[in-house]
Design a protein around this motif. Structure first.
Motif, PDB file in Angstrom:
ATOM      1  N   UNK A   1      -4.992 -17.114   2.155  1.00 50.69           N
ATOM      2  CA  UNK A   1      -4.262 -18.365   2.402  1.00 50.69           C
ATOM      3  C   UNK A   1      -3.361 -18.768   1.247  1.00 50.69           C
ATOM      4  N   UNK A   2      -3.528 -18.136   0.084  1.00 47.80           N
ATOM      5  CA  UNK A   2      -2.716 -18.539  -1.061  1.00 47.80           C
ATOM      6  C   UNK A   2      -1.376 -17.813  -1.046  1.00 47.80           C
ATOM      7  N   UNK A   3      -0.385 -18.396  -1.741  1.00 44.11           N
ATOM      8  CA  UNK A   3       0.980 -17.856  -1.722  1.00 44.11           C
ATOM      9  C   UNK A   3       1.167 -16.685  -2.671  1.00 44.11           C
ATOM     10  N   UNK A   4       0.298 -16.553  -3.663  1.00 41.85           N
ATOM     11  CA  UNK A   4       0.415 -15.454  -4.624  1.00 41.85           C
ATOM     12  C   UNK A   4      -0.230 -14.195  -4.067  1.00 41.85           C
ATOM     13  N   UNK A   5       0.376 -13.047  -4.378  1.00 37.44           N
ATOM     14  CA  UNK A   5      -0.228 -11.779  -4.003  1.00 37.44           C
ATOM     15  C   UNK A   5      -1.445 -11.498  -4.872  1.00 37.44           C
ATOM     16  N   UNK A   6      -2.491 -10.951  -4.278  1.00 36.39           N
ATOM     17  CA  UNK A   6      -3.718 -10.603  -5.004  1.00 36.39           C
ATOM     18  C   UNK A   6      -4.159  -9.219  -4.556  1.00 36.39           C
ATOM     19  N   UNK A   7      -4.451  -8.347  -5.513  1.00 36.87           N
ATOM     20  CA  UNK A   7      -5.074  -7.083  -5.154  1.00 36.87           C
ATOM     21  C   UNK A   7      -6.073  -6.706  -6.234  1.00 36.87           C
ATOM     22  N   UNK A   8      -7.058  -5.912  -5.854  1.00 35.78           N
ATOM     23  CA  UNK A   8      -8.068  -5.440  -6.796  1.00 35.78           C
ATOM     24  C   UNK A   8      -8.069  -3.919  -6.796  1.00 35.78           C
ATOM     25  N   UNK A   9      -8.510  -3.343  -7.915  1.00 31.24           N
ATOM     26  CA  UNK A   9      -8.628  -1.884  -8.027  1.00 31.24           C
ATOM     27  C   UNK A   9     -10.009  -1.541  -8.572  1.00 31.24           C
ATOM     28  N   UNK A  10     -10.435  -0.305  -8.289  1.00 34.02           N
ATOM     29  CA  UNK A  10     -11.678   0.167  -8.894  1.00 34.02           C
ATOM     30  C   UNK A  10     -11.345   0.867 -10.207  1.00 34.02           C
ATOM     31  N   UNK A  11     -12.348   1.522 -10.775  1.00 36.93           N
ATOM     32  CA  UNK A  11     -12.140   2.159 -12.077  1.00 36.93           C
ATOM     33  C   UNK A  11     -11.274   3.412 -11.998  1.00 36.93           C
ATOM     34  N   UNK A  12     -10.961   3.861 -10.804  1.00 36.55           N
ATOM     35  CA  UNK A  12     -10.065   5.004 -10.635  1.00 36.55           C
ATOM     36  C   UNK A  12      -8.689   4.554 -10.161  1.00 36.55           C
ATOM     37  N   UNK A  13      -8.407   3.275 -10.279  1.00 37.17           N
ATOM     38  CA  UNK A  13      -7.110   2.688  -9.980  1.00 37.17           C
ATOM     39  C   UNK A  13      -6.792   2.648  -8.488  1.00 37.17           C
ATOM     40  N   UNK A  14      -7.800   2.843  -7.639  1.00 36.13           N
ATOM     41  CA  UNK A  14      -7.573   2.769  -6.197  1.00 36.13           C
ATOM     42  C   UNK A  14      -7.625   1.309  -5.746  1.00 36.13           C
ATOM     43  N   UNK A  15      -6.699   0.931  -4.896  1.00 34.01           N
ATOM     44  CA  UNK A  15      -6.664  -0.446  -4.386  1.00 34.01           C
ATOM     45  C   UNK A  15      -7.870  -0.675  -3.478  1.00 34.01           C
ATOM     46  N   UNK A  16      -8.611  -1.751  -3.752  1.00 34.97           N
ATOM     47  CA  UNK A  16      -9.804  -2.062  -2.966  1.00 34.97           C
ATOM     48  C   UNK A  16      -9.649  -3.334  -2.147  1.00 34.97           C
ATOM     49  N   UNK A  17      -8.649  -4.139  -2.482  1.00 31.02           N
ATOM     50  CA  UNK A  17      -8.381  -5.349  -1.694  1.00 31.02           C
ATOM     51  C   UNK A  17      -6.897  -5.674  -1.831  1.00 31.02           C
ATOM     52  N   UNK A  18      -6.312  -6.170  -0.764  1.00 28.25           N
ATOM     53  CA  UNK A  18      -4.871  -6.461  -0.711  1.00 28.25           C
ATOM     54  C   UNK A  18      -4.683  -7.656   0.214  1.00 28.25           C
ATOM     55  N   UNK A  19      -4.336  -8.834  -0.346  1.00 29.56           N
ATOM     56  CA  UNK A  19      -4.282 -10.029   0.499  1.00 29.56           C
ATOM     57  C   UNK A  19      -2.969 -10.121   1.283  1.00 29.56           C
ATOM     58  N   UNK A  20      -2.883 -11.147   2.126  1.00 32.54           N
ATOM     59  CA  UNK A  20      -1.754 -11.293   3.038  1.00 32.54           C
ATOM     60  C   UNK A  20      -0.436 -11.492   2.273  1.00 32.54           C
ATOM     61  N   UNK A  21      -0.467 -12.303   1.203  1.00 29.66           N
ATOM     62  CA  UNK A  21       0.757 -12.527   0.420  1.00 29.66           C
ATOM     63  C   UNK A  21       1.222 -11.233  -0.237  1.00 29.66           C
ATOM     64  N   UNK A  22       0.276 -10.386  -0.646  1.00 27.47           N
ATOM     65  CA  UNK A  22       0.644  -9.085  -1.226  1.00 27.47           C
ATOM     66  C   UNK A  22       1.370  -8.233  -0.189  1.00 27.47           C
TER      67      UNK A  22
END
Length: 456
Positions: free
Chosen positions: A24-45
């Motif tokens: 719901x937030x306007x900023x893009x948010x993503x997370x990565x694991x220790x191998x740099x793989x994207x694990x989460x990618x929000x709607x703004x992203x």
């Protein structure tokens, strides 16, 4: 919280409520694991990058973002290596459609209950609108090729069209490097003589014999090496503008000749007895106080009054520090085009260092410092280590505030203006080009402590 077979902490699954909040937030948010793989990618992203979350998750983040810092100055890698977060660092990324857009990124580590790092998180904001507003501000604060948001400079801008339309001689006083020639060119470009030539001469760079020939020209045989006639700067500037820089350095004898030209509108080339009529507007400049030179008998009073019909005083950069971010950005943009680079701007520490420096060389020194930084800085932000050694040495003992903002710059500018005017608020408001009530509100907003002995 468990561990996988390699002893690496697993990431916790996000709860539905957390996912709803992040989507719901306007900023893009993503997370990565220790191998740099994207694990989460929000709607703004998804909206900012143009890449669906289903395509992003599981891929290396550098393939998703294609940012200009991914290979050399990855902000998440910096946070992983140092444990320090990044806050609002400007970078640029390529969208899925190939469009390059500016964003600002912030990073942090993800840790479990036992303080073990299992990944990283990056938030980012689309700065395309901010970039558009920045260009609008650049247009607003640009007067021909002069850039300033300083009230001191805005006062000069306000009268410059009227000064340019007159035929009066103009004296520009200011320290070396403050932009006197730039101001003189603006006057010429705004004047009825704009279609005529603009000719500049630094009077302090030549000895008297050469300076006289440069100004008035010479005929063949006037001196040993004069094998042919040569036009002087007055002839070159006919029906245009002649800018004489550092006029305070010319000798008394040459002052007499220049006075005659201004009074009679004619001169004789060296070696000639024939007068030549001239139709030239004179703009002079000096880094010395000509009035003081008159008092010392080093500059003719009658010539001073001839060149000083209109006097414009350019403030040193130390008195217009609110212009430093604008000027730095202007020089970076220009050098990016000339050097085919993509330097993003100044780091917070570099900007803080710039704001603390007194700039005795003024705008020229600032430009030279950034040009030097372009040699050492290949991409990303200009850091303090990219600056000239002397500049870093002079500011080595200065505590640099983190995250300098425009509000910090405004606060400092108001404080320095108050100090210059001995805390007289009416005089300060006049200098800043605002009314007294606005100044009072800004003093309160910035929590500036007014001395009890303040006159008003």
């Amino acid at each position: 919280m468990g561990q996988d077979g390699d002893g690496v902490a697993k990431r916790p699954d996000l709860s539905p409520q957390t996912r709803i909040i992040l989507d719901s937030i306007a900023d893009g948010v993503f997370t990565v694991d220790l191998e740099w793989r994207v694990t989460f990618f929000n709607r703004a992203a998804e909206e900012i990058t143009g890449i669906p979350a289903a395509e992003a998750i599981g891929r290396p983040c550098c393939e998703v973002f294609r940012a200009n810092v991914c290979e050399s100055m990855c902000v998440l890698k910096y946070t992983f290596d140092t444990g320090k977060p990044i806050v609002n660092q400007p970078v640029s990324i390529l969208r899925a459609d190939g469009t390059e857009i500016p964003i600002s990124v912030s990073t942090a580590l993800l840790k479990d209950e036992s303080d073990q790092v299992f990944g990283g998180v990056e938030t980012f904001r689309d700065l395309s609108l901010v970039d558009t507003l920045r260009r609008e501000l650049d247009r607003r604060y640009r007067f021909h090729d002069i850039i300033s948001r300083s009230p001191l400079m805005r006062k000069i801008f306000s009268i410059l069209p009227d000064v340019a339309q007159s035929e009066s001689s103009v004296l520009i006083q200011g320290e070396s490097g403050t932009g006197k020639e730039l101001l003189s060119r603006a006057i010429h470009d705004l004047s009825p003589r704009a279609k005529g030539p603009f000719v500049a001469l630094n009077c302090g760079a030549l000895p008297d014999t050469l300076l006289e020939s440069e100004l008035f020209g010479h005929v063949a045989g006037a001196f040993t090496d004069a094998k042919r006639n040569r036009l002087g700067r007055f002839a070159m500037a006919e029906e245009g503008t002649l800018f004489l820089d550092e006029i305070g350095d010319i000798s008394p004898a040459l002052q007499v000749r220049l006075l005659r030209v201004l009074e009679e509108r004619c001169y004789e080339p060296l070696g000639s007895s024939k007068s030549v009529q001239t139709n030239v507007r004179i703009i002079t400049a000096s880094n010395k106080d000509l009035a003081q030179l008159v008092e010392k008998g080093e500059f003719r009073k009658d010539l001073y009054y001839r060149v000083n019909v209109v006097k414009l005083e350019l403030p040193p950069l130390a008195r217009r520090k609110e212009d430093i971010p604008l000027l730095a950005e202007h020089f970076i943009d220009r050098l990016n085009k000339l050097r085919n680079k993509k330097i993003l701007g100044l780091s917070h520490d570099t900007l803080a260092l710039f704001m603390n420096h007194d700039w005795p060389g003024n705008i020229r020194e600032l430009e030279n410092a950034i040009e030097y930084a372009f040699i050492l800085c290949r991409e990303g932000l200009i850091l303090p280590e990219h600056l000239p050694e002397q500049l870093r040495k002079e500011n080595a003992g200065v505590a640099v505030p983190q995250g300098l903002t425009l509000q910090d710059i405004e606060k400092r500018a108001i404080f320095e203006a108050l100090e210059r005017n001995r805390w007289r608020r009416l005089a300060t408001a006049r200098e800043l080009g605002i009314d007294k009530n606005t100044l009072r509100r800004k003093i309160n907003r910035h929590k500036l402590v007014v001395p009890s002995s303040s006159p008003d």
